[in-house]
Design a protein around this motif. Structure first.
Motif: not given
Length: 100
Positions: A37-64
């Protein structure tokens, strides 16, 4: 003293040993489940952080892309303005337009 096989004391000892093993097995299973459960929770947090980063990167790419297009347009307008202010360049530009 070792109880005689089949005696009540031997049954009680075997039952107690079985209950101890069963409790240890259950505790180990609970520990494994908690670790999973702890490992799954950690993976879930990492996936959320990666998703947020991908959204920020997409937005920055569009702005550029938008800024690069605006910059290209401004540079082209600036070059046209400069060319039309210099008489001989304006004449060359007009001649090229006529020939094109």
């Amino acid at each position: 003293m070792v109880p005689a096989e089949g005696s009540l004391a031997a049954l009680r000892a075997a039952t107690a040993a079985y209950e101890e093993r069963r409790a240890a097995d259950e505790a180990a299973a609970l520990a494994r489940a908690e670790a999973e459960r702890a490992a799954a929770s950690e993976l879930n947090e990492a996936a959320r952080a990666l998703s947020d980063f991908e959204q920020e990167l997409t937005q920055a790419r569009e702005e550029f892309t938008l800024r690069a297009a605006a910059c290209d347009t401004l540079q082209l307008d600036l070059c046209r303005g400069v060319l039309t202010r210099v008489p001989w360049l304006a004449a060359v530009m007009s001649a090229e337009q006529v020939l094109a």
